[in-house]
Write a protein that holds these residues in place. Structure first.
Motif, short mmCIF file in Angstrom:
data_model
loop_
_atom_site.label_atom_id
_atom_site.label_comp_id
_atom_site.label_asym_id
_atom_site.label_seq_id
_atom_site.Cartn_x
_atom_site.Cartn_y
_atom_site.Cartn_z
N GLN A 1 96.12 26.07 15.97
CA GLN A 1 95.49 24.81 16.35
C GLN A 1 96.40 24.14 17.37
N PRO A 2 95.85 23.46 18.37
CA PRO A 2 96.67 22.92 19.45
C PRO A 2 97.19 21.51 19.22
N ASN A 3 97.05 20.98 18.02
CA ASN A 3 97.36 19.56 17.78
C ASN A 3 98.74 19.14 18.28
N LYS A 4 99.76 19.97 18.10
CA LYS A 4 101.10 19.56 18.53
C LYS A 4 101.31 19.69 20.04
N TYR A 5 100.30 20.21 20.77
CA TYR A 5 100.40 20.36 22.22
C TYR A 5 99.46 19.41 22.97
N LEU A 6 98.81 18.50 22.23
CA LEU A 6 97.86 17.58 22.86
C LEU A 6 98.58 16.56 23.73
N VAL A 7 98.02 16.30 24.89
CA VAL A 7 98.56 15.30 25.81
C VAL A 7 98.18 13.92 25.29
N THR A 8 99.08 12.97 25.38
CA THR A 8 98.78 11.61 24.91
C THR A 8 98.36 10.70 26.05
N ASP A 9 98.92 10.93 27.24
CA ASP A 9 98.60 10.09 28.40
C ASP A 9 97.62 10.86 29.30
N THR A 10 96.39 10.37 29.40
CA THR A 10 95.38 11.07 30.20
C THR A 10 95.34 10.59 31.65
N ASP A 11 96.35 9.88 32.08
CA ASP A 11 96.47 9.49 33.48
C ASP A 11 97.23 10.62 34.18
N LEU B 1 93.31 20.36 34.34
CA LEU B 1 92.77 19.01 34.52
C LEU B 1 93.67 18.15 35.39
N GLY B 2 94.94 18.46 35.39
CA GLY B 2 95.94 17.70 36.12
C GLY B 2 97.30 18.03 35.54
N TYR B 3 98.27 17.18 35.81
CA TYR B 3 99.64 17.43 35.39
C TYR B 3 100.19 16.19 34.70
N THR B 4 101.10 16.41 33.75
CA THR B 4 101.65 15.30 32.99
C THR B 4 103.18 15.30 33.06
N LYS B 5 103.73 14.11 32.92
CA LYS B 5 105.19 13.94 32.88
C LYS B 5 105.72 14.11 31.46
N GLU B 6 104.83 14.18 30.47
CA GLU B 6 105.26 14.31 29.07
C GLU B 6 106.12 15.56 28.91
N ASN B 7 107.29 15.38 28.33
CA ASN B 7 108.20 16.52 28.15
C ASN B 7 108.37 16.89 26.68
N PHE B 8 107.38 16.58 25.87
CA PHE B 8 107.40 16.93 24.45
C PHE B 8 106.08 17.62 24.12
N GLY B 9 106.09 18.40 23.05
CA GLY B 9 104.86 19.07 22.61
C GLY B 9 104.29 20.01 23.65
N ILE B 10 105.16 20.75 24.30
CA ILE B 10 104.74 21.68 25.35
C ILE B 10 104.66 23.08 24.76
N TYR B 11 103.54 23.78 25.01
CA TYR B 11 103.43 25.17 24.57
C TYR B 11 104.25 26.01 25.54
N ASP B 12 105.28 26.66 25.02
CA ASP B 12 106.13 27.51 25.86
C ASP B 12 106.54 28.79 25.13
N ILE C 1 87.09 31.19 27.81
CA ILE C 1 88.45 31.67 27.56
C ILE C 1 89.23 31.74 28.85
N LYS C 2 90.54 31.56 28.72
CA LYS C 2 91.45 31.69 29.86
C LYS C 2 92.72 32.37 29.37
N PHE C 3 93.29 33.22 30.22
CA PHE C 3 94.57 33.86 29.94
C PHE C 3 95.65 33.00 30.57
N VAL C 4 96.67 32.65 29.79
CA VAL C 4 97.71 31.73 30.26
C VAL C 4 99.08 32.36 30.05
N ASP C 5 99.89 32.32 31.10
CA ASP C 5 101.25 32.87 31.00
C ASP C 5 102.29 31.88 31.52
N PHE C 6 102.02 30.59 31.32
CA PHE C 6 102.94 29.54 31.73
C PHE C 6 102.92 28.42 30.70
N ARG C 7 103.90 27.51 30.80
CA ARG C 7 103.99 26.37 29.88
C ARG C 7 102.84 25.41 30.14
#
Length: 183
Positions: free
Chosen positions: A29-39, A58-69, A83-89
């Motif tokens: 589940q992605p709950n710990k990777y959810l972005v909090t600031d949608t700006d 969707l865009g990029y965030t400055k949040e440096n916590f809860g990043i899937y890496d 579905i999408k294949f992802v190989d980055f943070r």
């Protein structure tokens, strides 16, 4: 798509043993990777915020916590089954996304290609992964065969990308020549 279809149709006829997706893929589940600031920012040096639908980033965030890496994964939209294949943070916007990773003896990129081959889609607004997808039985060739298929399809993807880049350069050259034609 045609080559993918031919490869996986061949596998389906060759392999007689089928295995459930839940036995070869883990989901998180992605709950710990959810972005909090949608700006979101357009600065691609920041952390991308993903969705599994056609927009993807969707865009990029400055949040440096809860990043899937944790490395490669498949993001699966539980409602649309995109579905999408992802190989980055990354971070995600929606809790409807499942993050799929491989268990032993399976090539994650192969699973992505196979799920793409299945052409999963839905018009129902419900969660599909646990109730339907992870219970599906699929033919699974040995790891070497999976890797051969992935290498073939990846080579074609690279060729398509290169040809598209050449096409864009030719369009730019055409625009330049047309602009300077009557100087």
């Amino acid at each position: 798509n045609t080559l993918r279809y031919q490869l996986f149709e061949q596998i389906t006829t060759e392999i007689t043993e089928f295995i459930e997706i839940r036995d070869i893929l883990n989901y998180e589940q992605p709950n710990k990777y959810l972005v909090t600031d949608t700006d979101y920012s357009s600065d691609d040096s920041l952390i991308p915020v993903l969705t599994a639908n056609k927009a993807f980033i969707l865009g990029y965030t400055k949040e440096n916590f809860g990043i899937y890496d944790k490395g490669e994964c498949i993001i699966f939209d539980d409602f649309t089954m995109d579905i999408k294949f992802v190989d980055f943070r990354f971070k995600v916007k929606s809790s409807a996304i499942k993050i799929l990773t491989d268990k032993t003896d399976v090539n994650l990129k192969f699973m992505f290609e196979y799920l793409s081959f299945l052409g999963l889609s839905s018009n129902d607004h419900k969660r599909h992964y646990i109730s339907e997808i992870e219970r599906m039985k699929i033919p699974l060739p040995d790891f070497n065969k999976q890797s051969q298929i992935v290498n073939t399809l990846s080579g074609i993807d690279k060729k398509i990308k290169n040809e598209f880049e050449i096409y864009k350069l030719l369009l730019e050259q055409k625009q330049y020549l047309l602009a300077n034609l009557f100087i």
